[in-house]
Scaffold this motif. Structure first.
Motif, mmCIF file in Angstrom:
data_model
loop_
_atom_site.group_PDB
_atom_site.id
_atom_site.type_symbol
_atom_site.label_atom_id
_atom_site.label_comp_id
_atom_site.label_asym_id
_atom_site.label_seq_id
_atom_site.Cartn_x
_atom_site.Cartn_y
_atom_site.Cartn_z
ATOM 1 N N GLU A 163 18.484 41.489 53.393
ATOM 2 C CA GLU A 163 17.974 42.855 53.483
ATOM 3 C C GLU A 163 16.589 42.803 54.112
ATOM 4 O O GLU A 163 15.796 41.927 53.790
ATOM 5 C CB GLU A 163 17.881 43.502 52.095
ATOM 6 C CG GLU A 163 17.460 44.964 52.144
ATOM 7 C CD GLU A 163 17.326 45.600 50.764
ATOM 8 O OE1 GLU A 163 17.725 46.765 50.622
ATOM 9 O OE2 GLU A 163 16.801 44.931 49.841
ATOM 10 N N VAL A 164 16.330 43.741 55.006
ATOM 11 C CA VAL A 164 15.006 43.847 55.603
ATOM 12 C C VAL A 164 14.510 45.272 55.396
ATOM 13 O O VAL A 164 15.278 46.223 55.530
ATOM 14 C CB VAL A 164 15.010 43.435 57.096
ATOM 15 C CG1 VAL A 164 15.873 44.340 57.933
ATOM 16 C CG2 VAL A 164 13.604 43.379 57.654
ATOM 17 N N PHE A 209 17.551 48.011 55.499
ATOM 18 C CA PHE A 209 18.942 47.797 55.884
ATOM 19 C C PHE A 209 19.466 46.517 55.264
ATOM 20 O O PHE A 209 18.797 45.483 55.324
ATOM 21 C CB PHE A 209 19.074 47.684 57.410
ATOM 22 C CG PHE A 209 18.924 49.000 58.113
ATOM 23 C CD1 PHE A 209 20.012 49.843 58.270
ATOM 24 C CD2 PHE A 209 17.695 49.388 58.596
ATOM 25 C CE1 PHE A 209 19.870 51.063 58.907
ATOM 26 C CE2 PHE A 209 17.541 50.602 59.240
ATOM 27 C CZ PHE A 209 18.636 51.449 59.400
ATOM 28 N N LEU A 210 20.657 46.593 54.699
ATOM 29 C CA LEU A 210 21.362 45.402 54.245
ATOM 30 C C LEU A 210 21.927 44.701 55.474
ATOM 31 O O LEU A 210 22.286 45.355 56.459
ATOM 32 C CB LEU A 210 22.498 45.776 53.295
ATOM 33 C CG LEU A 210 22.081 46.385 51.955
ATOM 34 C CD1 LEU A 210 23.309 46.826 51.161
ATOM 35 C CD2 LEU A 210 21.242 45.415 51.142
ATOM 36 N N GLU A 232 20.339 36.512 43.376
ATOM 37 C CA GLU A 232 21.104 37.747 43.160
ATOM 38 C C GLU A 232 20.637 38.470 41.898
ATOM 39 O O GLU A 232 20.568 39.704 41.870
ATOM 40 C CB GLU A 232 22.603 37.458 43.085
ATOM 41 C CG GLU A 232 23.429 38.729 42.951
ATOM 42 C CD GLU A 232 24.924 38.503 42.933
ATOM 43 O OE1 GLU A 232 25.638 39.408 42.457
ATOM 44 O OE2 GLU A 232 25.392 37.436 43.380
ATOM 45 N N LEU A 233 20.290 37.713 40.869
ATOM 46 C CA LEU A 233 19.762 38.339 39.646
ATOM 47 C C LEU A 233 18.470 39.097 39.927
ATOM 48 O O LEU A 233 18.218 40.141 39.332
ATOM 49 C CB LEU A 233 19.514 37.290 38.553
ATOM 50 C CG LEU A 233 20.741 36.774 37.826
ATOM 51 C CD1 LEU A 233 20.355 35.640 36.870
ATOM 52 C CD2 LEU A 233 21.442 37.893 37.059
ATOM 53 N N LEU A 234 17.646 38.579 40.828
ATOM 54 C CA LEU A 234 16.383 39.242 41.178
ATOM 55 C C LEU A 234 16.605 40.519 41.985
ATOM 56 O O LEU A 234 16.100 41.577 41.627
ATOM 57 C CB LEU A 234 15.494 38.305 41.996
ATOM 58 C CG LEU A 234 14.691 37.266 41.259
ATOM 59 C CD1 LEU A 234 13.892 36.426 42.249
ATOM 60 C CD2 LEU A 234 13.743 37.909 40.260
ATOM 61 N N HIS A 235 17.357 40.410 43.077
ATOM 62 C CA HIS A 235 17.500 41.576 43.959
ATOM 63 C C HIS A 235 18.685 42.466 43.602
ATOM 64 O O HIS A 235 18.727 43.624 44.014
ATOM 65 C CB HIS A 235 17.515 41.182 45.440
ATOM 66 C CG HIS A 235 18.491 40.113 45.817
ATOM 67 N ND1 HIS A 235 19.847 40.232 45.686
ATOM 68 C CD2 HIS A 235 18.266 38.892 46.356
ATOM 69 C CE1 HIS A 235 20.430 39.137 46.120
ATOM 70 N NE2 HIS A 235 19.493 38.296 46.513
ATOM 71 N N GLY A 236 19.642 41.945 42.854
ATOM 72 C CA GLY A 236 20.764 42.765 42.412
ATOM 73 C C GLY A 236 21.765 43.112 43.505
ATOM 74 O O GLY A 236 22.559 44.048 43.355
ATOM 75 N N ILE A 237 21.765 42.369 44.591
ATOM 76 C CA ILE A 237 22.672 42.638 45.706
ATOM 77 C C ILE A 237 23.727 41.534 45.739
ATOM 78 O O ILE A 237 23.381 40.357 45.871
ATOM 79 C CB ILE A 237 21.907 42.663 47.051
ATOM 80 C CG1 ILE A 237 20.763 43.673 47.011
ATOM 81 C CG2 ILE A 237 22.865 42.963 48.208
ATOM 82 C CD1 ILE A 237 19.751 43.503 48.139
ATOM 83 N N SER A 238 24.987 41.902 45.633
ATOM 84 C CA SER A 238 26.053 40.897 45.659
ATOM 85 C C SER A 238 26.464 40.591 47.101
ATOM 86 O O SER A 238 26.281 41.412 48.004
ATOM 87 C CB SER A 238 27.277 41.394 44.893
ATOM 88 O OG SER A 238 27.907 42.453 45.610
ATOM 89 N N GLY A 289 29.463 40.434 48.125
ATOM 90 C CA GLY A 289 30.518 41.399 48.436
ATOM 91 C C GLY A 289 29.949 42.716 48.944
ATOM 92 O O GLY A 289 30.481 43.314 49.884
ATOM 93 N N ARG A 290 28.880 43.173 48.321
ATOM 94 C CA ARG A 290 28.247 44.421 48.768
ATOM 95 C C ARG A 290 27.714 44.277 50.193
ATOM 96 O O ARG A 290 27.819 45.200 51.005
ATOM 97 C CB ARG A 290 27.116 44.803 47.814
ATOM 98 C CG ARG A 290 26.441 46.103 48.220
ATOM 99 C CD ARG A 290 25.422 46.562 47.217
ATOM 100 N NE ARG A 290 24.759 47.762 47.712
ATOM 101 C CZ ARG A 290 23.613 48.199 47.276
ATOM 102 N NH1 ARG A 290 22.991 47.573 46.289
ATOM 103 N NH2 ARG A 290 23.076 49.291 47.782
#
Length: 166
Positions: free
Chosen positions: A22-23, A35-36, A51-57, A59-60
């Motif tokens: 993500e930027v 944007f992802l 992933e625990l920090l940013h919460g973005i999987s 798959g997403r």
């Protein structure tokens, strides 16, 4: 006063094999966007702690992310005119930015510089405490690129005012 343009990147992890996911930007007018990034097939590194920090999987990212070339083009569209953006994690962000542009087959139309070059000694001394205060005051969600870039910009402004004795 013109605000500095701040850039933040979230990534799949740290170190070898990590890549940008993500930027986000905080523009000179104070507006933000992010944007992802859709991971390329060869980008396989994934750190569950990140992933625990940013919460973005992952798959997403595959579902909602934009192609690498589109993100690089967007960054050039946004940043060619100011010509420069600043990052508080220059070493990491510059590496991930270079990777993004390399895989997009493009060159950046701007420079990324370390935020600290804009800060006076007084601002640097005030930085951590001020940043934590703003996070609490505004309930900013950390480790999302747009929000983090905005937080840096707010912290820059507040430390500037405090250093000037305002």
């Amino acid at each position: 006063m013109t605000l500095p343009t701040l850039l933040d990147i979230e990534a799949s992890g740290f170190g070898r094999g990590s890549y940008p996911i993500e930027v986000g930007l905080a523009r000179a007018d104070g507006s933000t966007c992010a944007f992802l990034i859709q991971p390329l097939t060869e980008w396989t590194h994934w750190d569950p702690k990140a992933e625990l920090l940013h919460g973005i999987s992952r798959g997403r990212l595959q579902r909602e992310g934009y192609p690498v070339r589109q993100v690089a083009r967007w960054l050039n569209d946004e940043l060619t005119e100011p010509g420069i953006a600043y990052s508080d994690s220059w070493g990491y962000d510059n590496t991930w930015l270079s990777l993004l542009f390399h895989h997009a087959g493009m060159l950046p139309g701007f420079r990324l510089e370390a935020l600290r070059i804009l800060l006076s000694e007084r601002q640097q001394a005030l930085w951590s405490h001020t940043k934590e205060l703003i996070i609490r005051e505004q309930g900013i969600h950390r480790h999302r690129a747009g929000d983090d870039a905005h937080l840096l910009q707010l912290t820059y402004l507040r430390t500037l005012a405090l250093a000037a004795g305002a």
